[in-house]
Motif scaffolding. Structure first.
Motif, PDB file in Angstrom:
ATOM      1  N   LEU A 218       1.065  -1.126   0.065  1.00  0.00           N
ATOM      2  CA  LEU A 218      -0.038  -0.171   0.004  1.00  0.00           C
ATOM      3  C   LEU A 218       0.702   1.164  -0.130  1.00  0.00           C
ATOM      4  CD1 LEU A 218      -3.065  -1.027   2.399  1.00  0.00           C
ATOM      5  CD2 LEU A 218      -3.164  -0.752  -0.123  1.00  0.00           C
ATOM      6  N   ASP A 219       2.263   1.043   0.207  1.00  0.00           N
ATOM      7  CA  ASP A 219       3.024   2.254   0.234  1.00  0.00           C
ATOM      8  C   ASP A 219       2.706   3.347   0.914  1.00  0.00           C
ATOM      9  OD1 ASP A 219       4.799   1.295  -1.619  1.00  0.00           O
ATOM     10  OD2 ASP A 219       4.281   2.579  -3.527  1.00  0.00           O
ATOM     11  N   ARG A 220       2.344   2.992   2.412  1.00  0.00           N
ATOM     12  CA  ARG A 220       2.274   4.093   3.351  1.00  0.00           C
ATOM     13  C   ARG A 220       3.016   3.575   4.597  1.00  0.00           C
ATOM     14  NH1 ARG A 220      -4.038   4.205   5.015  1.00  0.00           N
ATOM     15  NH2 ARG A 220      -2.856   5.166   6.773  1.00  0.00           N
ATOM     16  N   GLY A 221       3.860   4.788   4.741  1.00  0.00           N
ATOM     17  CA  GLY A 221       4.847   4.741   5.889  1.00  0.00           C
ATOM     18  C   GLY A 221       4.402   4.244   7.288  1.00  0.00           C
ATOM     19  N   ASP A 222       3.053   4.749   7.572  1.00  0.00           N
ATOM     20  CA  ASP A 222       2.701   4.501   8.992  1.00  0.00           C
ATOM     21  C   ASP A 222       2.057   2.893   9.062  1.00  0.00           C
ATOM     22  OD1 ASP A 222       0.546   4.893   7.156  1.00  0.00           O
ATOM     23  OD2 ASP A 222      -0.734   5.486   8.615  1.00  0.00           O
ATOM     24  N   LEU A 223       2.141   2.095   8.004  1.00  0.00           N
ATOM     25  CA  LEU A 223       1.750   0.707   7.821  1.00  0.00           C
ATOM     26  C   LEU A 223       2.941  -0.087   7.804  1.00  0.00           C
ATOM     27  CD1 LEU A 223      -1.216   0.940   5.477  1.00  0.00           C
ATOM     28  CD2 LEU A 223      -1.356   0.906   7.879  1.00  0.00           C
ATOM     29  N   LEU A 224       4.307   0.398   7.883  1.00  0.00           N
ATOM     30  CA  LEU A 224       5.286  -0.659   7.605  1.00  0.00           C
ATOM     31  C   LEU A 224       5.356  -1.468   8.776  1.00  0.00           C
ATOM     32  CD1 LEU A 224       7.747   2.057   5.836  1.00  0.00           C
ATOM     33  CD2 LEU A 224       6.537   0.206   5.018  1.00  0.00           C
ATOM     34  N   VAL A 225       5.483  -0.762   9.949  1.00  0.00           N
ATOM     35  CA  VAL A 225       5.562  -1.553  11.178  1.00  0.00           C
ATOM     36  C   VAL A 225       4.636  -2.784  11.259  1.00  0.00           C
ATOM     37  CG1 VAL A 225       5.839  -1.683  13.596  1.00  0.00           C
ATOM     38  CG2 VAL A 225       6.886  -0.052  12.378  1.00  0.00           C
ATOM     39  N   PRO A 226       3.587  -2.607  11.178  1.00  0.00           N
ATOM     40  CA  PRO A 226       2.424  -3.887  11.322  1.00  0.00           C
ATOM     41  C   PRO A 226       3.039  -4.690  10.030  1.00  0.00           C
ATOM     42  CG  PRO A 226       1.258  -1.755  10.780  1.00  0.00           C
ATOM     43  CD  PRO A 226       2.751  -1.350  11.267  1.00  0.00           C
ATOM     44  N   ALA A 227       3.311  -4.129   8.997  1.00  0.00           N
ATOM     45  CA  ALA A 227       3.574  -5.221   7.683  1.00  0.00           C
ATOM     46  C   ALA A 227       4.675  -5.934   8.070  1.00  0.00           C
ATOM     47  CB  ALA A 227       3.891  -4.059   6.551  1.00  0.00           C
ATOM     48  N   VAL A 228       5.639  -5.533   8.620  1.00  0.00           N
ATOM     49  CA  VAL A 228       6.946  -6.288   9.097  1.00  0.00           C
ATOM     50  C   VAL A 228       6.569  -7.408  10.253  1.00  0.00           C
ATOM     51  CG1 VAL A 228       8.983  -6.060  10.482  1.00  0.00           C
ATOM     52  CG2 VAL A 228       8.689  -4.479   8.540  1.00  0.00           C
ATOM     53  N   LEU A 229       5.801  -6.845  11.072  1.00  0.00           N
ATOM     54  CA  LEU A 229       5.510  -7.889  12.189  1.00  0.00           C
ATOM     55  C   LEU A 229       4.499  -8.970  11.751  1.00  0.00           C
ATOM     56  CD1 LEU A 229       4.961  -5.532  15.143  1.00  0.00           C
ATOM     57  CD2 LEU A 229       6.935  -6.922  14.498  1.00  0.00           C
ATOM     58  N   LEU A 230       3.558  -8.841  10.785  1.00  0.00           N
ATOM     59  CA  LEU A 230       2.569  -9.692  10.452  1.00  0.00           C
ATOM     60  C   LEU A 230       3.359 -10.353   9.364  1.00  0.00           C
ATOM     61  CD1 LEU A 230      -0.420  -7.478   9.786  1.00  0.00           C
ATOM     62  CD2 LEU A 230      -0.462  -9.295  11.123  1.00  0.00           C
ATOM     63  N   ALA A 231       4.198  -9.980   8.565  1.00  0.00           N
ATOM     64  CA  ALA A 231       4.696 -11.013   7.486  1.00  0.00           C
ATOM     65  C   ALA A 231       5.792 -11.885   8.139  1.00  0.00           C
ATOM     66  CB  ALA A 231       5.382 -10.166   6.453  1.00  0.00           C
TER      67      ALA A 231
END
Length: 660
Positions: free
Chosen positions: A267-280
């Motif tokens: 989604l290319d949103r900076g505020d979503l990068l941390v949950p993206a890392v943890l879930l992935a």
């Protein structure tokens, strides 16, 4: 169990060394083989893919020569290439050494796969330890450091890898030849490496995501514990990878988490990068676990029953069993070899497909999602044993140990650089604008020391950076901005351009307020562009507006539309306050795009020193890096100091503030 443990350790060490080589080889495609925009992206992509295609011939080599000789020889070449890369001065020798190391690593994987039917513990441990060490090194790899500590640690890792590979029995399980399983697990090695480096286990991405959460409003600023998500991601990944996967509906949790993380990243949103890392991270580990010990009999009794030919007499049955086992073992070894080679080809296609979009201009967000779908599909369609055999690594102790290593990274991280206006408003401001090319010099080496030295010598109050990379796997996964900010002792504000981890930045010794960013019209240019505006609080109510930008012109056209957008945005943001606009503007004095700034009432701060060519750095011919100021600021001491730490030269100017 002892041999299986050695096999796991050898595989983990080899994965770590292969990732080290990839962190040199991938940037070399752009900085050495090609020259970014001057070399067709298709040609660079073809160069990258050909080596992975060559690795598809490795299973035939294993069948002819044998798994063990191939694996040991390739391991020696991989280790030698890894050590040599620490010493190479860059340029073509670096590229070809890294290429040799990559090809050796691919062949080593194929040879190892032939004799290993349970690769998940070794793969998972290698990926997790590499991420923990990368975070502990502040995302600056040992291979680029070159000091005695880097040499010592590299030599120890290579020595342990070679010893564990050469030990008898490490290419097969202790009870004889490797079993028939492991094909699906080896197939996921490449996709797992891609998703781990791009999202799930990327310390640079985690820190960048934290910097967005600290600041908000579409910009990012220096976080205090930016690496804090890394131990959580490492722990979640290892724990799910090394424990028995849940059954029934629970088996969906890992694939769903992986897909969710990939979608958030896309989604290319900076505020979503941390949950993206943890879930992935959690999802990737769970998907790998489902392929571990698959298609194997659960116990020795089961294996004995499965191997006995029904309806034959004992002697002929034993002979048939031995012959069948031998042939089956050869076939299984070949399938595993082709599986890992194909999986690594997926890694190459995913890497090239995702990052070449920034040169060719097609949407790339689907790439990590498609790779995640592939991993999830393989995991969900894998039939695991009813009674999984215990792995060679104790899950809790292994997870605790590697997580403790990763936890050192945020605890040992430097404190926040402090901006200060204790002395009140200064009389002068020294401004430096620099296109840092993701931190890579003309020789293709990651040159933090060169970048820092040339900037520090100017004694800057504010630094405006272009082409700042904060976590692209293609560039080695470094957070170049945070590394430079630490070395210069200056807090930063970051404005995303191409995506949340690539753009422009402002570093300032004075407190910064009111950051804003403006996406610029693409007008046919594939790489995104933006303008980042901040206000310097110089004390006693004195404030100066600063705008950092990097114009990206469309092919064969000037960046007129973008220049006009930046000029309007900057003058509107300044609202009558002193204003500085600077960066790589990709336009020459006298061009129509250049005139957009002067027509807006701004002054060319470098005019007194022109001609002042800044690109290419080793033979400057183009004047494309500029500083514009409002009439109330008087420029002086203009310089473009020479150096090859980037493909551009920096420009520096000292501005005298108008008396109050």
């Amino acid at each position: 169990m002892r041999y299986r443990l050695f096999t796991t350790g050898s595989l983990a060490l080899g994965v770590i060394l292969l990732i080290d080589v990839l962190r040199v080889w991938l940037p070399g495609i752009i900085t050495i083989f090609g020259q970014a925009a001057s070399t067709p992206a298709e040609l660079m992509g073809a160069f990258a893919l050909v080596w992975f295609l060559l690795a598809l011939a490795a299973p035939a080599l294993v069948r002819r020569v044998g798994a063990r000789p191939v694996a040991v020889t390739a391991a020696v070449l991989l280790g030698a290439a890894r050590l040599a890369l620490t010493a190479t001065p860059g340029g073509r020798p670096q590229l070809w050494l890294a290429t040799a190391g990559l090809l050796a690593g691919l062949v080593w994987l194929v040879g190892t796969a032939a004799g290993t039917d349970r690769p998940v513990p070794g793969l998972a441990l290698g990926l997790a330890v590499n991420a923990a060490v990368h975070a502990l090194l502040d995302t600056n790899d040992l291979v680029w450091r070159g000091d005695w500590v880097a040499w010592l640690l590299s030599a120890v890792a290579v020595t342990l890898f070679l010893l564990s590979t050469a030990l008898p029995g490490t290419a097969a399980l202790p009870d004889g030849p490797a079993g028939p399983g492991g094909v699906r697990a080896w197939l996921l090695a490449g996709p797992a490496l891609l998703l781990a480096g791009m999202v799930a286990l990327s310390p640079a991405l985690a820190r960048t995501g934290t910097s967005y959460l600290v600041a908000g409003d579409g910009v990012a600023s220096t976080p205090l514990f930016g690496l804090a998500p890394v131990p959580v991601a490492v722990a979640g990944f290892l724990l799910t990878a090394l424990t028995a996967p849940p059954r029934r509906l629970g088996r969906l949790l890992g694939p769903v988490a992986l897909l969710a993380g990939a979608v958030l990243f896309a989604l290319d949103r900076g505020d979503l990068l941390v949950p993206a890392v943890l879930l992935a991270a959690v999802g990737l580990g769970a998907c790998l676990a489902r392929t571990d010990d698959a298609d194997r009999p659960a116990t020795a009794a089961d294996a004995e029953d499965a191997g006995r030919a029904e309806g034959a007499d004992a002697d002929r049955s034993a002979t048939a069993d031995n012959t069948g086992d031998a042939q089956g073992g050869v076939r299984a070894a070949g399938r595993r070899g082709y599986a890992v080679a194909a999986g690594m080809l997926v890694f190459a296609l995913g890497s090239v497909g995702y990052y070449s979009a920034y040169d060719l201009g097609y949407p790339n967000g689907a790439v990590p999602v498609v790779v995640a779908v592939l991993v999830a599909a393989v995991a969900l369609t894998t039939r695991t044993a009813a009674r999984p055999a215990p792995g060679p690594l104790p899950p809790l102790r292994t997870t605790a140990g590697v997580t403790a290593l990763a936890l050192l990274a945020p605890l040992l991280a430097d404190g926040l650089p402090v901006a200060s206006n204790r002395d009140g408003p200064p009389e002068r401001l020294t401004v430096v604008a620099y296109n840092v090319r993701m931190g890579f010099g003309l020789d293709g080496r990651f040159d933090l020391a060169g970048l820092t030295d040339v900037v520090r010598r100017q004694g800057p109050d504010v630094v405006l950076l272009s082409e700042v990379d904060r976590g692209w796997l293609l560039n080695g996964g470094h957070d170049t901005l945070d590394l430079l900010a630490d070395r210069l002792g200056m807090p930063y504000v970051f404005g995303p351009a191409a995506d949340p981890v690539w753009g422009d930045a402002v570093l300032s010794r004075w407190p910064v307020t009111d950051p804003r960013t403006l996406p610029l019209p693409a007008v046919g240019a594939p790489t995104g562009a933006q303008a980042l505006a901040v206000t310097l609080d110089l004390g006693d109510g004195v404030r100066t507006a600063v705008v950092s930008t990097h114009l990206q012109p469309p092919p064969d056209r000037g960046p007129v539309v973008q220049a006009r957008a930046v000029a309007d945005f900057a003058t509107g943001y300044a609202a009558g306050r002193p204003l500085v606009v600077a960066g790589d503007l990709n336009t020459e004095p006298g061009d129509e795009a250049f005139a957009q700034f002067t027509d807006a009432g701004l002054v060319d701060a470098l005019a007194a020193a022109r001609p002042l060519a800044t690109s290419p750095a080793d033979d400057p011919r183009e004047q494309i890096d500029h500083v514009f100021v409002s009439p109330g600021l008087t420029p002086g001491d203009v310089v473009a100091p020479r150096g090859t730490a980037s493909d551009h030269l920096p420009v520096a100017v000292t501005l005298t503030l108008a008396p109050r």
